[in-house]
Every structure is written in structure tokens, then in C-alpha cells.
Design a protein around this motif. Structure first.
Motif, PDB file in Angstrom:
ATOM      1  N   ASP A 134       5.722 -11.533  25.406  1.00 23.33           N
ATOM      2  CA  ASP A 134       5.366 -11.358  27.558  1.00 23.33           C
ATOM      3  C   ASP A 134       4.433 -13.401  28.003  1.00 23.33           C
ATOM      4  OD1 ASP A 134       5.385 -10.994  30.024  1.00 23.33           O
ATOM      5  OD2 ASP A 134       5.973  -8.637  29.467  1.00 23.33           O
ATOM      6  N   ILE A 135       5.048 -13.382  29.275  1.00 25.98           N
ATOM      7  CA  ILE A 135       4.292 -14.448  29.693  1.00 25.98           C
ATOM      8  C   ILE A 135       3.564 -14.217  30.741  1.00 25.98           C
ATOM      9  CG2 ILE A 135       5.436 -15.397  31.514  1.00 25.98           C
ATOM     10  CD1 ILE A 135       3.447 -17.347  28.793  1.00 25.98           C
ATOM     11  N   GLY A 136       3.501 -12.873  31.016  1.00 26.74           N
ATOM     12  CA  GLY A 136       2.762 -11.756  31.673  1.00 26.74           C
ATOM     13  C   GLY A 136       1.715 -11.494  31.051  1.00 26.74           C
ATOM     14  N   ASP A 137       1.442 -11.555  29.527  1.00 23.15           N
ATOM     15  CA  ASP A 137       0.368 -11.484  28.485  1.00 23.15           C
ATOM     16  C   ASP A 137      -0.814 -12.692  28.167  1.00 23.15           C
ATOM     17  OD1 ASP A 137      -1.894 -10.704  26.405  1.00 23.15           O
ATOM     18  OD2 ASP A 137      -0.244 -10.115  25.012  1.00 23.15           O
ATOM     19  N   PRO A 138      -1.766 -12.466  28.617  1.00 19.64           N
ATOM     20  CA  PRO A 138      -2.873 -13.461  28.643  1.00 19.64           C
ATOM     21  C   PRO A 138      -3.013 -14.966  27.472  1.00 19.64           C
ATOM     22  CG  PRO A 138      -3.695 -12.323  30.059  1.00 19.64           C
ATOM     23  CD  PRO A 138      -2.912 -11.242  29.443  1.00 19.64           C
ATOM     24  N   ALA A 139      -2.834 -13.842  26.113  1.00 19.77           N
ATOM     25  CA  ALA A 139      -3.480 -14.250  24.786  1.00 19.77           C
ATOM     26  C   ALA A 139      -1.494 -14.870  24.259  1.00 19.77           C
ATOM     27  CB  ALA A 139      -3.152 -13.508  23.691  1.00 19.77           C
ATOM     28  N   ALA A 140       0.010 -14.351  25.143  1.00 24.07           N
ATOM     29  CA  ALA A 140       0.918 -14.782  24.947  1.00 24.07           C
ATOM     30  C   ALA A 140       1.013 -16.411  24.676  1.00 24.07           C
ATOM     31  CB  ALA A 140       1.730 -14.409  25.622  1.00 24.07           C
TER      32      ALA A 140
END
Length: 295
Positions: free
Chosen positions: A61-67
Motif C-alpha cells: 500500500d503506497i500510503g504506507d511511508p515504508a512501502a
């Protein structure tokens, strides 16, 4: 050009899936990214069938800063470089600013704006080290205009456009590192039928509606021949709408509400729904929506 390493974020549906298949037909190696694991499997199969040299499916999920860091690291580990990155991931919501739940509004904006920030921060240092590469952000006709009952989506696309334009300015020192913007109008994808909806009406893509393959072709052209400092429109009505918003604001504001209700809202009633804003709906993910079939 062929044989590139292409990352497509939002690859399981709509424009992202159409672009992935278009790159696959050119024998490019693909890294397909989506938060929807089940739909991503179908996208992987479609790209292999289209002729891709290699396909790597990554559930993130690109909303996850670490993704984004994980996506880029995995791509470098497997392929050794990144040639093209296409960011198409987005979610949509209908309803007035007053009526829309705050968490829905925030999630719509975060996906487009912070998703672009996360991805660019992870990949641009790689492109700088390589001294070459192209980052393509899929924006929208609503990037420079507003429409009633689409405030969340417009805010997300205005913000995303600002980030992309800033990145274009900040990469001027690297003549072979490109940041490009594609701005589609109404496209026949499933996003309208997956959207959060607090308008009270069943929604539909407004006419004229184009095929997602049109946007995919524009993305591939930019990968081949990057264009700086412009946003490439896809849709015959885009220039007219933007001109009206900028040059005739009083007339635009008078007409845009009635025209939106006529073109984008059907007569059918709809109960409030969060749609796919917080979690994917894999059963509805595919290249095309069901326009012009009745909904």
C-alpha cells in the motif's frame, strides 16, 4: 525502447493495469504494485500473456511511508536498476465537503499526495545515481479545476500536481532524469463504481468517456520521449474545462453544478458507502468499467 525495468504502482486495475499490459507488450520487465493481492495475480497473468519478459508482483500500500522503500529495494535486488516508474494509485470519493467523513477525505488526499511523496523520495535518489530514468505521475483533469461534490478528489489531485511540478523543478540539474505528468479526463475504469459515495446518487463517468488504453498509450509515449514542464492531457474536453475555470470563473461556477449533476449523477439512489477508500475491492478490479451499460 524495450527491455526496460518498469514499476507500476496501482497496477491491478484501470489505467495502471492498462499501462502495465502496454509495457508488457513491449517486452519490458515489470514490477506490479497494488494493495489488492487477488487482483494483482490476475494482472500478473495478463502481463505475462501480453509478452512481458519478467513480471514481479508486489503487494504493498503506497500510503504506507515504508512501502516505497521496500518496493524500490526489491526492484534493485532483482533487476539491478529502475528505468520507469508509473504512479497511478488513487481512490475517489463523492459528496460535499460537509457531508464526507473526515477519515475518508483524508485517505483520498493521502493516497495521491503522500503516495507520490513516498514513491518519489524512494526512487529519485536511485534515478540520480543512475543519471537517467523517468517518473510518471498520473494526475487528473481535476488537478487544476474544482467540481462540486468532488472536493476530496480535487484536493488530492491539486496537491499531487503541486508535488509533481515541484519535482520537475527540483530535477532540472539532472537532464536525463525526468518527472512527467499525465492528466486524464473521464476514463472508462472501475474507479467510479468503487468510489466512496455520500452524494445520495449512483455515480457514473461523465461524457465524453475514453478508454483507459488511451491513457496507457500516453504513458508509454512519455516513457519513450519524456516531456518536462508540461502536463499531457488525455481527453478532448480538458482544455475547454480548464479555460472556463480560469478565464470565466463566474460563468463556470454557475454551470458546473447543474452540468455535474446531469453528467455524473444518475437518477438512482445510493446509500452512503466508503467504497474501496480504506480497503481494496478485488472483485471489481479490471481494466474497464461498465460504461456505457446502465448502472
Amino acid at each position: 525502447m524495450t527491455g526496460r525495468v518498469v514499476i507500476v504502482v496501482g497496477a491491478s486495475s484501470g489505467i495502471g493495469l492498462a499501462a502495465s499490459i502496454a509495457f508488457a507488450a513491449l517486452d519490458d520487465d515489470l514490477v506490479l504494485v497494488s494493495r489488492s493481492a487477488d487482483a494483482l495475480k490476475a494482472a500478473e497473468t495478463a502481463c505475462r500473456d501480453a509478452g512481458s519478459g519478467e513480471v514481479d508482483a508486489v503487494v504493498e500500500d503506497i500510503g504506507d511511508p515504508a512501502a516505497a522503500e521496500r518496493i524500490v529495494a526489491r526492484t534493485l535486488d532483482r533487476h539491478g536498476c529502475v528505468d520507469v516508474v508509473v504512479h497511478t494509485a488513487t481512490v475517489m470519493a463523492y459528496g460535499t465537503v460537509e457531508a464526507m467523513p473526515a477519515d475518508v477525505f483524508t485517505a483520498v488526499v493521502d493516497t495521491a499526495v503522500h503516495g507520490t511523496v513516498h514513491l518519489s523520495r524512494a526512487v529519485l535518489p536511485v534515478l540520480r545515481r543512475q543519471r537517467t530514468g523517468t517518473f510518471i505521475g498520473v494526475n487528473s483533469l481535476l488537478g487544476p479545476v474544482t467540481v462540486p461534490q468532488m472536493g476530496a478528489y480535487a484536493a488530492s489531485k491539486w496537491g499531487q500536481r503541486a508535488v509533481l511540478r515541484t519535482l520537475q523543478q527540483e530535477t532540472r540539474d539532472e537532464p536525463r532524469v525526468h518527472v512527467c505528468i499525465v492528466s486524464p479526463g473521464s476514463i472508462n475504469t472501475p474507479i467510479y463504481y468503487q468510489a466512496a459515495n455520500y452524494s445520495g446518487r449512483v455515480v457514473r463517468p461523465p461524457w465524453p468517456v475514453l478508454a483507459p488504453e488511451r491513457v496507457a498509450a500516453a504513458i508509454v509515449r512519455l516513457a519513450d520521449r519524456p516531456r518536462r514542464h508540461v502536463s499531457v492531457p488525455v481527453g478532448p474536453g480538458n482544455p475547454l474545462v480548464i479555460a472556463g475555470f480560469r478565464l470565466l470563473p463566474l460563468l463556470y461556477d454557475r454551470l458546473v453544478g447543474p452540468l455535474f449533476r446531469l453528467a455524473a449523477l444518475s437518477r438512482g439512489r445510493s446509500e452512503p458507502t466508503v467504497g474501496n477508500v480504506h480497503r481494496p475491492a478485488p472483485a471489481r478490479e479490471r481494466v474497464h468499467g461498465h460504461w456505457p451499460e446502465p448502472h
